[in-house]
Design a protein around this motif. Sequence first.
Motif, PDB file in Angstrom:
ATOM      1  N   HIS A  34      51.104 -37.933  54.187  1.00 52.62           N
ATOM      2  CA  HIS A  34      50.638 -38.696  53.032  1.00 52.62           C
ATOM      3  C   HIS A  34      51.328 -40.056  52.945  1.00 52.62           C
ATOM      4  CE1 HIS A  34      49.415 -39.663  48.976  1.00 52.62           C
ATOM      5  NE2 HIS A  34      50.681 -39.795  48.610  1.00 52.62           N
ATOM      6  N   LYS A  35      50.547 -41.079  52.580  1.00 49.91           N
ATOM      7  CA  LYS A  35      51.094 -42.411  52.354  1.00 49.91           C
ATOM      8  C   LYS A  35      51.000 -42.740  50.869  1.00 49.91           C
ATOM      9  CE  LYS A  35      50.765 -45.004  56.656  1.00 49.91           C
ATOM     10  NZ  LYS A  35      50.265 -46.254  57.270  1.00 49.91           N
ATOM     11  N   ALA A  36      52.138 -42.853  50.216  1.00 51.81           N
ATOM     12  CA  ALA A  36      52.146 -43.249  48.810  1.00 51.81           C
ATOM     13  C   ALA A  36      51.746 -44.717  48.655  1.00 51.81           C
ATOM     14  CB  ALA A  36      53.534 -43.016  48.211  1.00 51.81           C
ATOM     15  N   LEU A  37      51.882 -45.485  49.746  1.00 50.85           N
ATOM     16  CA  LEU A  37      51.469 -46.892  49.767  1.00 50.85           C
ATOM     17  C   LEU A  37      50.408 -47.078  50.858  1.00 50.85           C
ATOM     18  CD1 LEU A  37      55.050 -48.440  49.564  1.00 50.85           C
ATOM     19  CD2 LEU A  37      53.372 -48.333  47.692  1.00 50.85           C
ATOM     20  N   PRO A  38      49.190 -46.617  50.619  1.00 50.40           N
ATOM     21  CA  PRO A  38      48.187 -46.662  51.696  1.00 50.40           C
ATOM     22  C   PRO A  38      47.738 -48.075  52.068  1.00 50.40           C
ATOM     23  CG  PRO A  38      47.222 -45.853  49.638  1.00 50.40           C
ATOM     24  CD  PRO A  38      48.699 -45.920  49.421  1.00 50.40           C
ATOM     25  N   GLU A  39      47.803 -49.033  51.133  1.00 49.42           N
ATOM     26  CA  GLU A  39      47.451 -50.436  51.404  1.00 49.42           C
ATOM     27  C   GLU A  39      46.035 -50.593  51.956  1.00 49.42           C
ATOM     28  OE1 GLU A  39      49.038 -53.354  50.822  1.00 49.42           O
ATOM     29  OE2 GLU A  39      50.589 -52.247  49.731  1.00 49.42           O
ATOM     30  N   HIS A  41      41.654 -50.329  50.563  1.00 46.15           N
ATOM     31  CA  HIS A  41      40.702 -50.162  49.466  1.00 46.15           C
ATOM     32  C   HIS A  41      39.736 -49.057  49.892  1.00 46.15           C
ATOM     33  CE1 HIS A  41      37.731 -50.710  46.442  1.00 46.15           C
ATOM     34  NE2 HIS A  41      38.044 -51.958  46.107  1.00 46.15           N
ATOM     35  N   GLY A 314      46.016 -44.105  54.772  1.00 49.10           N
ATOM     36  CA  GLY A 314      45.989 -45.546  54.995  1.00 49.10           C
ATOM     37  C   GLY A 314      45.198 -45.978  56.208  1.00 49.10           C
TER      38      GLY A 314
END
Length: 349
Positions: A34-39, A41, A314
């Motif tokens: 999991h990416k908490a900061l997927p960056e 849209h 992401g």
Amino acid sequence: MISDRKLEHLLICKNYDVNYKDKTTGFEDIELIHKALPEVHKEEIDISTEVFGKKLESPLFITAITGGHAAAKEINKELAIVAEDKKIGLGLGSQRAAIVNPDLIDTYDVVREYAPSTLVLGNIGAPQSDLAEKAVEILDSDILAIHLNPLQEAIQPEGDVDARGYIDSIAEICKSVDVPVMAKETGTGISGEDAIALQKAGVSFIDVEGAGGTSWAAVETYRADDRYMGELFWDWGIPTAVSTVEVVNSVDIPVISSGGIRSGLDAAKAIALGADAVGMALPALKGAYEGQKSLVDMVERFNESLRIAMFLVGAYNIEELKNSNLIIKGETKNWLEARGFDTKAYAKR
């Protein structure tokens, strides 16, 4: 008769539990990081792919299901309408029945009537090299699939259990048709060693169609007078996640992961393991019986769950998803490491 057998297969898959009992696909052992900061849209995520010049709006293939009986015509029509509308690949069941009995051709060519532009896969058995060109002609297929089903043949009362010369026949088919050839299992998976042999024979794609989804030993068990063998071999095969890793790491041709794929999350895991596309059969068959809305809902749920999975790691597109980090644990890890594959290589890429 072949057509009677095809109808039996359809009705059994529709009405009975034909899933593996204790063996799973192995995707429960695959954890995407999991990416908490997927960056990214989410609405800009692109799940499209391209196969031999045909743009598909999703990496989903409806894999080989049906044909060869009058009752299959309406099912194939429903599948074709949705495949064309959603621009996904569509595979059909074995075409031998129509070549033997031309009265059944319309149960197959109805697909091109309703799916004139999307990717369509024909289908014959490995020993049927003499039928290859006719099979392509009937469907105007983009790809010819060669199905491998030794377990089903062994359990089937009228099965063909002489598997000598399969590789030579496959090589002959690859040379005789003017479309790419795909080798596909029918629910028990393909090993790395077999994948290498298939690529050397000339196939351009491999569909692993592993264990954990529909068991064709189960299907044939319901047809048999003596159910002992079918019950005994019900759970035979290489789990889909394992087979996907084995094949992807053994050949350099596109790989389809199928066999128990039930969601876009399963698909995301398969693609992160290296698959180029994924296939679903039984859910599509049941959806076809229920009608257009059910089929459309199935495809849309698949696509949306795939996008969500890609958002959470992401990945803007399929290629980025293929490079996502993941953990392989449990029985899948044990199996792969026993076979010599480095499961840690997927954790940080």
